[in-house]
Design a protein around this motif. Sequence first.
Motif, PDB file in Angstrom:
ATOM      1  N   ASP A 179       0.874  -1.403  -0.214  1.00  0.00           N
ATOM      2  CA  ASP A 179      -0.121   0.023  -0.043  1.00  0.00           C
ATOM      3  C   ASP A 179       0.990   1.720  -0.100  1.00  0.00           C
ATOM      4  OD1 ASP A 179      -2.516  -1.900   0.109  1.00  0.00           O
ATOM      5  OD2 ASP A 179      -3.318  -0.344   2.234  1.00  0.00           O
ATOM      6  N   TYR A 180       0.289   2.396  -0.512  1.00  0.00           N
ATOM      7  CA  TYR A 180       1.388   3.601  -0.874  1.00  0.00           C
ATOM      8  C   TYR A 180       0.489   4.584  -1.077  1.00  0.00           C
ATOM      9  CZ  TYR A 180       1.550   4.256  -6.039  1.00  0.00           C
ATOM     10  OH  TYR A 180       0.909   3.909  -7.024  1.00  0.00           O
ATOM     11  N   SER A 181       0.332   6.085  -0.660  1.00  0.00           N
ATOM     12  CA  SER A 181      -0.908   7.087  -0.594  1.00  0.00           C
ATOM     13  C   SER A 181       0.372   8.483  -0.700  1.00  0.00           C
ATOM     14  CB  SER A 181      -1.008   6.820   0.255  1.00  0.00           C
ATOM     15  OG  SER A 181      -2.182   8.728   0.414  1.00  0.00           O
ATOM     16  N   GLU A 182       0.162   8.627  -1.876  1.00  0.00           N
ATOM     17  CA  GLU A 182       1.578   9.830  -2.279  1.00  0.00           C
ATOM     18  C   GLU A 182       0.696  10.901  -1.538  1.00  0.00           C
ATOM     19  OE1 GLU A 182       2.665  10.841  -6.314  1.00  0.00           O
ATOM     20  OE2 GLU A 182       3.210   8.304  -6.826  1.00  0.00           O
ATOM     21  N   ASN A 183      -0.359  10.843  -1.709  1.00  0.00           N
ATOM     22  CA  ASN A 183      -1.178  12.314  -0.244  1.00  0.00           C
ATOM     23  C   ASN A 183      -2.521  11.526   1.005  1.00  0.00           C
ATOM     24  OD1 ASN A 183      -1.454  14.774   0.031  1.00  0.00           O
ATOM     25  ND2 ASN A 183      -2.929  15.400  -1.523  1.00  0.00           N
ATOM     26  N   TRP A 184      -1.854  11.093   1.815  1.00  0.00           N
ATOM     27  CA  TRP A 184      -2.335  10.562   2.957  1.00  0.00           C
ATOM     28  C   TRP A 184      -3.856  11.236   3.630  1.00  0.00           C
ATOM     29  CZ3 TRP A 184      -0.131   7.993   7.643  1.00  0.00           C
ATOM     30  CH2 TRP A 184      -1.425   6.897   8.048  1.00  0.00           C
ATOM     31  N   GLU A 185      -4.318  11.262   3.479  1.00  0.00           N
ATOM     32  CA  GLU A 185      -5.549  11.764   3.922  1.00  0.00           C
ATOM     33  C   GLU A 185      -5.198  11.401   5.633  1.00  0.00           C
ATOM     34  OE1 GLU A 185      -7.410   7.709   3.542  1.00  0.00           O
ATOM     35  OE2 GLU A 185      -6.390   8.648   2.655  1.00  0.00           O
ATOM     36  N   TRP A 186      -4.816  10.680   6.420  1.00  0.00           N
ATOM     37  CA  TRP A 186      -4.250  10.214   7.333  1.00  0.00           C
ATOM     38  C   TRP A 186      -3.690  11.345   8.234  1.00  0.00           C
ATOM     39  CZ3 TRP A 186      -4.058   6.119  11.906  1.00  0.00           C
ATOM     40  CH2 TRP A 186      -5.324   6.421  12.576  1.00  0.00           C
ATOM     41  N   ALA A 187      -2.807  12.294   7.447  1.00  0.00           N
ATOM     42  CA  ALA A 187      -1.263  12.956   7.792  1.00  0.00           C
ATOM     43  C   ALA A 187      -1.821  13.504   9.201  1.00  0.00           C
ATOM     44  CB  ALA A 187      -0.921  13.866   6.887  1.00  0.00           C
ATOM     45  N   GLY A 188      -2.907  14.138   9.442  1.00  0.00           N
ATOM     46  CA  GLY A 188      -2.885  14.583  10.279  1.00  0.00           C
ATOM     47  C   GLY A 188      -3.316  13.687  11.714  1.00  0.00           C
ATOM     48  N   LYS A 189      -2.965  11.996  11.606  1.00  0.00           N
ATOM     49  CA  LYS A 189      -3.634  11.243  12.587  1.00  0.00           C
ATOM     50  C   LYS A 189      -2.500  10.444  13.061  1.00  0.00           C
ATOM     51  CE  LYS A 189      -7.980  11.496  11.684  1.00  0.00           C
ATOM     52  NZ  LYS A 189      -9.494  10.440  10.293  1.00  0.00           N
ATOM     53  N   LEU A 190      -1.497  10.416  12.752  1.00  0.00           N
ATOM     54  CA  LEU A 190      -0.218   9.137  12.577  1.00  0.00           C
ATOM     55  C   LEU A 190       0.159   9.846  14.191  1.00  0.00           C
ATOM     56  CD1 LEU A 190       0.661   6.792  11.787  1.00  0.00           C
ATOM     57  CD2 LEU A 190       3.343   8.322  10.941  1.00  0.00           C
ATOM     58  N   ASP A 191       0.253   8.766  15.688  1.00  0.00           N
ATOM     59  CA  ASP A 191       1.211   9.057  16.329  1.00  0.00           C
ATOM     60  C   ASP A 191       1.911   7.921  16.671  1.00  0.00           C
ATOM     61  OD1 ASP A 191      -0.716  11.608  17.631  1.00  0.00           O
ATOM     62  OD2 ASP A 191      -1.795  10.273  18.081  1.00  0.00           O
ATOM     63  N   GLY A 192       1.851   6.667  15.421  1.00  0.00           N
ATOM     64  CA  GLY A 192       2.935   5.743  15.249  1.00  0.00           C
ATOM     65  C   GLY A 192       2.469   4.282  15.096  1.00  0.00           C
ATOM     66  N   VAL A 193       3.001   3.456  14.596  1.00  0.00           N
ATOM     67  CA  VAL A 193       2.766   2.401  14.083  1.00  0.00           C
ATOM     68  C   VAL A 193       3.371   0.465  15.082  1.00  0.00           C
ATOM     69  CG1 VAL A 193       2.971   1.125  11.768  1.00  0.00           C
ATOM     70  CG2 VAL A 193       3.483   3.719  12.111  1.00  0.00           C
ATOM     71  N   ALA A 194       2.013   0.531  14.847  1.00  0.00           N
ATOM     72  CA  ALA A 194       1.966  -0.909  15.322  1.00  0.00           C
ATOM     73  C   ALA A 194       1.790  -2.326  14.430  1.00  0.00           C
ATOM     74  CB  ALA A 194       1.191  -1.117  16.861  1.00  0.00           C
ATOM     75  N   ASP A 195       2.371  -3.473  14.531  1.00  0.00           N
ATOM     76  CA  ASP A 195       1.348  -4.481  13.972  1.00  0.00           C
ATOM     77  C   ASP A 195       0.662  -5.805  14.700  1.00  0.00           C
ATOM     78  OD1 ASP A 195       2.808  -5.664  16.733  1.00  0.00           O
ATOM     79  OD2 ASP A 195       4.297  -6.955  16.116  1.00  0.00           O
TER      80      ASP A 195
END
Length: 122
Positions: free
Chosen positions: A98-114
């Motif tokens: 998956d990829y996004s060049e203009n991600w709508e979640w831009a202002g929400k990311l705090d971290g990443v988990a499995d």
Amino acid sequence: MKRFIKHRSVLLALPMAGAALTLGTPAATAAVPPGQVCFWTEPGMHGQSWCYGPPGYADAENGTARHAASFDSRVQGTVYAISYTSTGCLYREIRRDDYSENWEWAGKLDGVADTTMGCEQG
């Protein structure tokens, strides 16, 4: 609800001189290590970047926390973008390629988990 996440197309081998062509793939993907998902502070995979590789959870770093305008995943499975809210947390599924060049979640990311870490889908 529309999804603005794209899925990378497959690698096509062309019969002439062993050439290969990847369709629909952003140019920056060559820089994403296998087994990692990378986030950038600007659209189109530009600006500062931060990469995550499972397992576990990691806080977004290098300016990408709450400012991840684009991403590209080379993880061999699914990882989850995590956003903390005043009442709990939300997750956003990111699948292999998956990829996004203009991600709508831009202002929400705090971290990443499995895992979804018990968060609600957001």
